[in-house]
Design an enzyme around this catalytic site. Sequence first.
Site, PDB file in Angstrom:
ATOM      1  N   SER A 155       0.871  -1.175   0.000  1.00 16.38           N
ATOM      2  CA  SER A 155       0.000   0.000   0.000  1.00 16.38           C
ATOM      3  C   SER A 155       0.906   1.221   0.000  1.00 16.38           C
ATOM      4  O   SER A 155       1.760   1.360   0.891  1.00 16.38           O
ATOM      5  CB  SER A 155      -0.885  -0.014   1.248  1.00 16.38           C
ATOM      6  OG  SER A 155      -1.880   0.971   1.143  1.00 16.38           O
ATOM      7  N   GLU A 156       0.722   2.124  -0.977  1.00 14.69           N
ATOM      8  CA  GLU A 156       1.739   3.162  -1.169  1.00 14.69           C
ATOM      9  C   GLU A 156       1.795   4.183  -0.027  1.00 14.69           C
ATOM     10  O   GLU A 156       2.743   4.941   0.074  1.00 14.69           O
ATOM     11  CB  GLU A 156       1.606   3.848  -2.528  1.00 14.69           C
ATOM     12  CG  GLU A 156       0.270   4.451  -2.861  1.00 14.69           C
ATOM     13  CD  GLU A 156      -0.599   3.515  -3.688  1.00 14.69           C
ATOM     14  OE1 GLU A 156      -0.576   2.288  -3.429  1.00 14.69           O
ATOM     15  OE2 GLU A 156      -1.324   4.014  -4.568  1.00 14.69           O
ATOM     16  N   ASN A 157       0.785   4.191   0.848  1.00 10.88           N
ATOM     17  CA  ASN A 157       0.868   5.091   2.000  1.00 10.88           C
ATOM     18  C   ASN A 157       1.765   4.526   3.107  1.00 10.88           C
ATOM     19  O   ASN A 157       1.901   5.156   4.156  1.00 10.88           O
ATOM     20  CB  ASN A 157      -0.530   5.410   2.546  1.00 10.88           C
ATOM     21  CG  ASN A 157      -1.323   4.169   2.889  1.00 10.88           C
ATOM     22  OD1 ASN A 157      -1.304   3.194   2.156  1.00 10.88           O
ATOM     23  ND2 ASN A 157      -2.011   4.200   4.010  1.00 10.88           N
TER      24      ASN A 157
END
Lengths: 219, 231
Positions: free
Chosen positions: A46-48
Site C-alpha cells: 500500500s503506497e501510504n
Amino acid sequence: MNDNRSVIVMRAVQEIQDGMVVNLGIGLPTMVANYIPENVNVMLHSENGLLGIGPYPVTGEEDPDLINAGKETITAISGSSFFDSAESFSMIRGGHIGLAILGGMEVSETGDLANWMIPGKMVKGMGGAMDLVSGAQRVVVIMEHVNKHGESKVKRACTLPLTGQRVVDRLITDLAVFDFTKDGMVLVELQPGATLEEVRSKTDASFKTTTELERGVTC
Amino acid sequence: MSKVYNSTAEAVRDIRDGSTLIVGGFGLCGIPENLIQALVEQRTRDLTVVSNNCGVDDWGLGLLLAAKQIRKMVSSYVGENKAFERQYLSGELEVELVPQGTLAERIRAGGAGIPGFYTPTGVGTVVADGKEHKDFDGRTYLLEKAITGDFALVKAWKADTLGNLVFRKTSRNFNPIAAAAGRITIAEAEEIVPAGTLDPDSIHTPGVYVQRVVQGTGYQKRIERLTVRSI
C-alpha cells in the site's frame, strides 16, 4: 459487482503468483484481493506505507492509524512492515514491486495508459499511478472493454491525458486479454462467451491474434 | 534543552502570512489536527501548503481551505474536497499536482540537501512539460526539484522532550520526510515523554529535525472510509 466486472476480477486474480509483492490500485483492482486463494502467499503493498495488507477489520477493531491508499480501514498481516512515503516509492521506483494491477480509462495499442484525468472535469490528481506504471516490474491494467456509450476504451491512441507512455504489459477486459510486445498488441485470450468477431468489432486499436485463437474461431 | 511548547497557539505564533508549509498526513491519517486548528484560529493567510491531500470539507487542511487561508496547494490527490473545486475554478486557489512518489522524493531531497534528482515518473505525460529530460542507459528521466518549507507541521504518536519522534502504523506516511524538510519543524504528539525513555533503536525521526514539540489534545482521528468485514 456486475457480471462484466466479476469476469475481469476473476481473470486478474490469475495474474497473482505465490511469493509475489503486488500493488493493487484503488477501485476494481482492490477487489482482486478478496479472491486470492489461501494457498497463494503474497505481500500486498500500500503506497501510504505498508507492506502486508490484511483483510478489512471486524467491527470494533478498525484503527484510524491503519488505512490503505484508498483511505479504507484495513488490517496488517503477520510479517508486515510500516514505512514512510519516500521509502514506499523507493520500493516502487526501484523495481521492488513485482506486479501492479491498475484500473484504466483508455489503453492504446502501444501500451499507453490514461487513467487519471478527464479534461473539462475537475482534476483530482494522479496520486501514485504515474509512479506505479513507471516503476513496477509488470503492469496489468483491468477495465471494461467499452464505455457506457458502447465506445471502445481500447484505442489506436489515447485521447485522454496519459498516466504513462508504453507502460502496460497486459490488458484484461471483460471480453479479452491482450499483451503488449515488441511486435505490438496481441490478443492472447478470449474471456468466457466472447468471440473474436465481437472483440474485433468493439476494439478501436489494431491488434494481432495468436494462431491458437484463430484456429479456435475456424473450428 | 526542552523543545516543548505549552500550547499549539504558542507553537505556531510566528508562522506569518505567505509562508510555505509542509504538512504531514495521508488523507486524514496522521494529520497534525491540533496545529491546523491553531492556524485556523490565528487566521494566517496566503499560505502555500505542500501536503499529499487537502483534507475533507470540514476537517484537516479543508478547514484552512474553507477559511480561504491557502493560496497554493502542492499535492498528488485533492479529490475529496468540494471547496477545493470551487476555489480552483474561480482562480482563488493555485494548484500544483505532483505524482505521489515524486512529491515524497522532492520533500525527502529537500530535507537531505539534494537540490534535484532524475526520475522516470511522468515521462511522456503533462507532468514532463517544461522539465529537463536526460537519458541514462537508454531510458529517459525528468529532472525534479527539491521542496523545503519555512515550517513543517507533523503529527507523531510519541515524542520526547528533545523532539525524537515515533509514529504509529500507516500514520507515519509523509510525516518523517516533512519533518526533515522544514526550516522550523513543529511536531504535535499524542504523548510527550521525558528524553531518554524512548528506545534509541526505535526512533523514526531523530530530534535534530524537530525544533518544537507540543502536546496534542482531543484527537478525533477521523476515519475517511470505514470498511469492515462480516465474520
